[in-house]
Write a protein that holds these residues in place. Structure first.
Motif, PDB file in Angstrom:
ATOM      1  N   GLY A  28      95.779 -24.840 -37.905  1.00 53.77           N
ATOM      2  CA  GLY A  28      95.010 -25.194 -39.087  1.00 53.77           C
ATOM      3  C   GLY A  28      94.559 -26.639 -39.094  1.00 53.77           C
ATOM      4  N   SER A  29      95.024 -27.442 -38.136  1.00 52.36           N
ATOM      5  CA  SER A  29      94.634 -28.856 -38.104  1.00 52.36           C
ATOM      6  C   SER A  29      93.192 -29.049 -37.640  1.00 52.36           C
ATOM      7  CB  SER A  29      95.575 -29.645 -37.193  1.00 52.36           C
ATOM      8  OG  SER A  29      95.460 -29.196 -35.854  1.00 52.36           O
ATOM      9  N   MET A  30      92.637 -28.045 -37.003  1.00 56.94           N
ATOM     10  CA  MET A  30      91.257 -28.139 -36.516  1.00 56.94           C
ATOM     11  C   MET A  30      90.412 -27.010 -37.102  1.00 56.94           C
ATOM     12  SD  MET A  30      91.847 -29.210 -32.566  1.00 56.94           S
ATOM     13  CE  MET A  30      90.118 -29.546 -32.304  1.00 56.94           C
ATOM     14  N   GLY A  31      90.744 -26.590 -38.291  1.00 59.36           N
ATOM     15  CA  GLY A  31      90.020 -25.488 -38.913  1.00 59.36           C
ATOM     16  C   GLY A  31      90.859 -24.215 -38.840  1.00 59.36           C
ATOM     17  N   GLU A  32      90.212 -23.099 -39.047  1.00 52.82           N
ATOM     18  CA  GLU A  32      90.875 -21.803 -39.031  1.00 52.82           C
ATOM     19  C   GLU A  32      91.435 -21.521 -37.630  1.00 52.82           C
ATOM     20  OE1 GLU A  32      92.284 -18.439 -40.866  1.00 52.82           O
ATOM     21  OE2 GLU A  32      91.182 -20.065 -41.805  1.00 52.82           O
ATOM     22  N   PRO A  33      92.727 -21.171 -37.514  1.00 53.11           N
ATOM     23  CA  PRO A  33      93.285 -20.869 -36.199  1.00 53.11           C
ATOM     24  C   PRO A  33      92.577 -19.665 -35.554  1.00 53.11           C
ATOM     25  CG  PRO A  33      95.034 -21.117 -37.807  1.00 53.11           C
ATOM     26  CD  PRO A  33      93.744 -21.100 -38.561  1.00 53.11           C
TER      27      PRO A  33
ATOM     28  N   TYR B   2      97.599 -10.502 -26.665  1.00 50.89           N
ATOM     29  CA  TYR B   2      97.709 -10.426 -25.207  1.00 50.89           C
ATOM     30  C   TYR B   2      98.909  -9.557 -24.869  1.00 50.89           C
ATOM     31  CZ  TYR B   2      97.987 -11.880 -20.342  1.00 50.89           C
ATOM     32  OH  TYR B   2      98.011 -11.893 -18.974  1.00 50.89           O
ATOM     33  N   ASN B   3      98.652  -8.386 -24.298  1.00 52.89           N
ATOM     34  CA  ASN B   3      99.712  -7.440 -23.918  1.00 52.89           C
ATOM     35  C   ASN B   3     100.710  -7.205 -25.050  1.00 52.89           C
ATOM     36  OD1 ASN B   3      98.651  -6.936 -21.427  1.00 52.89           O
ATOM     37  ND2 ASN B   3     100.030  -8.290 -20.327  1.00 52.89           N
ATOM     38  N   GLY B   4     100.196  -6.987 -26.252  1.00 57.41           N
ATOM     39  CA  GLY B   4     101.051  -6.659 -27.381  1.00 57.41           C
ATOM     40  C   GLY B   4     101.668  -7.842 -28.094  1.00 57.41           C
ATOM     41  N   GLN B   5     101.319  -9.072 -27.708  1.00 60.31           N
ATOM     42  CA  GLN B   5     101.849 -10.272 -28.363  1.00 60.31           C
ATOM     43  C   GLN B   5     100.698 -11.044 -28.995  1.00 60.31           C
ATOM     44  OE1 GLN B   5     105.091 -11.856 -28.839  1.00 60.31           O
ATOM     45  NE2 GLN B   5     103.725 -13.002 -30.166  1.00 60.31           N
ATOM     46  N   GLU B   6     100.769 -11.297 -30.293  1.00 60.24           N
ATOM     47  CA  GLU B   6      99.749 -12.120 -30.934  1.00 60.24           C
ATOM     48  C   GLU B   6      99.928 -13.564 -30.486  1.00 60.24           C
ATOM     49  OE1 GLU B   6      97.972 -12.967 -35.361  1.00 60.24           O
ATOM     50  OE2 GLU B   6     100.144 -12.795 -35.165  1.00 60.24           O
ATOM     51  N   ILE B   7      98.829 -14.218 -30.150  1.00 62.18           N
ATOM     52  CA  ILE B   7      98.816 -15.614 -29.735  1.00 62.18           C
ATOM     53  C   ILE B   7      97.850 -16.349 -30.657  1.00 62.18           C
ATOM     54  CG2 ILE B   7      98.387 -17.214 -27.839  1.00 62.18           C
ATOM     55  CD1 ILE B   7     100.576 -15.194 -27.201  1.00 62.18           C
ATOM     56  N   LYS B   8      98.236 -17.534 -31.135  1.00 64.20           N
ATOM     57  CA  LYS B   8      97.353 -18.323 -31.997  1.00 64.20           C
ATOM     58  C   LYS B   8      97.069 -19.674 -31.358  1.00 64.20           C
ATOM     59  CE  LYS B   8      98.330 -16.129 -36.375  1.00 64.20           C
ATOM     60  NZ  LYS B   8      98.603 -16.340 -37.784  1.00 64.20           N
ATOM     61  N   PHE B   9      95.818 -20.130 -31.544  1.00 65.51           N
ATOM     62  CA  PHE B   9      95.359 -21.401 -30.993  1.00 65.51           C
ATOM     63  C   PHE B   9      94.794 -22.258 -32.107  1.00 65.51           C
ATOM     64  CE2 PHE B   9      94.448 -17.963 -27.946  1.00 65.51           C
ATOM     65  CZ  PHE B   9      95.345 -18.301 -26.943  1.00 65.51           C
ATOM     66  N   CYS B  10      94.836 -23.583 -31.910  1.00 64.70           N
ATOM     67  CA  CYS B  10      94.304 -24.502 -32.916  1.00 64.70           C
ATOM     68  C   CYS B  10      92.779 -24.473 -32.945  1.00 64.70           C
ATOM     69  CB  CYS B  10      94.794 -25.927 -32.659  1.00 64.70           C
ATOM     70  SG  CYS B  10      94.339 -26.594 -31.050  1.00 64.70           S
ATOM     71  N   CYS B  11      92.144 -24.099 -31.817  1.00 64.38           N
ATOM     72  CA  CYS B  11      90.681 -24.043 -31.750  1.00 64.38           C
ATOM     73  C   CYS B  11      90.260 -23.048 -30.671  1.00 64.38           C
ATOM     74  CB  CYS B  11      90.095 -25.424 -31.454  1.00 64.38           C
ATOM     75  SG  CYS B  11      90.549 -26.059 -29.824  1.00 64.38           S
TER      76      CYS B  11
ATOM     77  N   LEU C   1      99.739 -22.627 -28.974  1.00 65.30           N
ATOM     78  CA  LEU C   1     100.507 -22.369 -27.764  1.00 65.30           C
ATOM     79  C   LEU C   1     100.031 -23.223 -26.597  1.00 65.30           C
ATOM     80  CD1 LEU C   1     102.835 -20.570 -26.841  1.00 65.30           C
ATOM     81  CD2 LEU C   1     101.153 -18.927 -26.044  1.00 65.30           C
ATOM     82  N   VAL C   2      98.761 -23.655 -26.611  1.00 67.88           N
ATOM     83  CA  VAL C   2      98.208 -24.443 -25.507  1.00 67.88           C
ATOM     84  C   VAL C   2      98.331 -25.939 -25.780  1.00 67.88           C
ATOM     85  CG1 VAL C   2      96.109 -24.957 -24.204  1.00 67.88           C
ATOM     86  CG2 VAL C   2      96.648 -22.603 -24.810  1.00 67.88           C
ATOM     87  N   ALA C   3      97.811 -26.398 -26.916  1.00 66.52           N
ATOM     88  CA  ALA C   3      97.729 -27.837 -27.192  1.00 66.52           C
ATOM     89  C   ALA C   3      98.918 -28.373 -27.986  1.00 66.52           C
ATOM     90  CB  ALA C   3      96.442 -28.141 -27.953  1.00 66.52           C
ATOM     91  N   ASP C   4      99.790 -27.506 -28.468  1.00 69.88           N
ATOM     92  CA  ASP C   4     100.941 -27.891 -29.283  1.00 69.88           C
ATOM     93  C   ASP C   4     100.545 -28.571 -30.589  1.00 69.88           C
ATOM     94  OD1 ASP C   4     102.867 -26.856 -27.507  1.00 69.88           O
ATOM     95  OD2 ASP C   4     102.776 -28.675 -26.292  1.00 69.88           O
TER      96      ASP C   4
ATOM     97  N   PRO D  47      90.297 -20.069 -23.542  1.00 65.64           N
ATOM     98  CA  PRO D  47      90.069 -19.886 -22.105  1.00 65.64           C
ATOM     99  C   PRO D  47      91.148 -20.541 -21.244  1.00 65.64           C
ATOM    100  CG  PRO D  47      88.278 -21.172 -23.097  1.00 65.64           C
ATOM    101  CD  PRO D  47      89.188 -20.749 -24.191  1.00 65.64           C
ATOM    102  N   MET D  48      91.736 -21.642 -21.717  1.00 64.95           N
ATOM    103  CA  MET D  48      92.810 -22.272 -20.943  1.00 64.95           C
ATOM    104  C   MET D  48      94.029 -21.356 -20.878  1.00 64.95           C
ATOM    105  SD  MET D  48      92.621 -26.324 -21.785  1.00 64.95           S
ATOM    106  CE  MET D  48      92.451 -26.253 -23.555  1.00 64.95           C
ATOM    107  N   PHE D  49      94.319 -20.675 -21.983  1.00 73.18           N
ATOM    108  CA  PHE D  49      95.428 -19.719 -22.000  1.00 73.18           C
ATOM    109  C   PHE D  49      95.151 -18.572 -21.030  1.00 73.18           C
ATOM    110  CE2 PHE D  49      96.943 -15.606 -23.550  1.00 73.18           C
ATOM    111  CZ  PHE D  49      98.310 -15.808 -23.516  1.00 73.18           C
ATOM    112  N   LEU D  50      93.925 -18.036 -21.064  1.00 75.18           N
ATOM    113  CA  LEU D  50      93.599 -16.878 -20.243  1.00 75.18           C
ATOM    114  C   LEU D  50      93.573 -17.206 -18.750  1.00 75.18           C
ATOM    115  CD1 LEU D  50      90.906 -15.219 -22.512  1.00 75.18           C
ATOM    116  CD2 LEU D  50      93.255 -14.455 -22.103  1.00 75.18           C
ATOM    117  N   GLU D  51      93.420 -18.486 -18.382  1.00 77.95           N
ATOM    118  CA  GLU D  51      93.467 -18.871 -16.970  1.00 77.95           C
ATOM    119  C   GLU D  51      94.880 -18.737 -16.406  1.00 77.95           C
ATOM    120  OE1 GLU D  51      91.898 -22.769 -16.277  1.00 77.95           O
ATOM    121  OE2 GLU D  51      89.923 -22.226 -17.023  1.00 77.95           O
ATOM    122  N   ASP D  52      95.903 -19.047 -17.192  1.00 74.83           N
ATOM    123  CA  ASP D  52      97.281 -18.989 -16.722  1.00 74.83           C
ATOM    124  C   ASP D  52      98.199 -18.584 -17.874  1.00 74.83           C
ATOM    125  OD1 ASP D  52      99.545 -19.198 -15.175  1.00 74.83           O
ATOM    126  OD2 ASP D  52      99.643 -21.378 -15.262  1.00 74.83           O
TER     127      ASP D  52
END
Length: 145
Positions: free
Chosen positions: A101-106, A111-120, A94-97, A125-130
């Motif tokens: 799985g391209s950088m290991g295990e997601p 967050y407020n009832g919505q699952e969010i996945k990141f590449c690393c 959601l942050v880096a597009d 922390p970038m997501f949690l800032e905004d």
């Protein structure tokens, strides 16, 4: 001409450098390379104070009631499995597009009832800032699909 007479000019040149080198070495040994008084003192650590008392749950204000609920790790996975969180619909971070799985295990969180996945882990922390700016990407995906 003997070997000693051939070496004597070389020996004289070496003697010319030996005395100044010896004097320099002894001086540096006794005095040191720098003045110790010029070095700044080490910074002092901050004083440790007691943590402020935490308010009771009954004292919560409206702002605190509207605060985001964030679950990570096993708690996030359990919330998705239990149906308490909406599964993540995308195959990219959601942050880096980047592809998940391209950088290991997601890395995931809820967050407020919505699952969010990141590449690393660095994207979390970038997501949690905004979070609102990133959550708008999910809303756009819902409108398109």
């Amino acid at each position: 001409m003997t070997c000693l007479t051939m070496l004597s000019p070389l020996a004289r040149r070496l003697d010319a450098f030996a005395l100044p080198a010896t004097v320099l070495a002894v001086t540096l040994t006794l005095v040191g390379c720098g003045d110790a008084a010029e070095t700044p003192p080490a910074p002092t650590p901050p004083e440790i104070t007691e943590a402020p008392e935490t308010p009771d749950a009954t004292d919560a204000t409206e702002d605190e009631a509207d605060a985001a609920v964030v679950l990570t790790g096993a708690d996030a996975a359990a919330a998705v499995e239990a149906g308490e969180a909406t599964p993540y619909p995308l195959n990219v971070c959601l942050v880096a597009d980047g592809e998940l799985g391209s950088m290991g295990e997601p890395v995931s969180l809820v967050y407020n009832g919505q699952e969010i996945k990141f590449c690393c882990d660095g994207c979390r922390p970038m997501f949690l800032e905004d979070p609102d700016s990133y959550l708008s990407k999910l809303e756009e995906d819902d409108e398109q699909g």
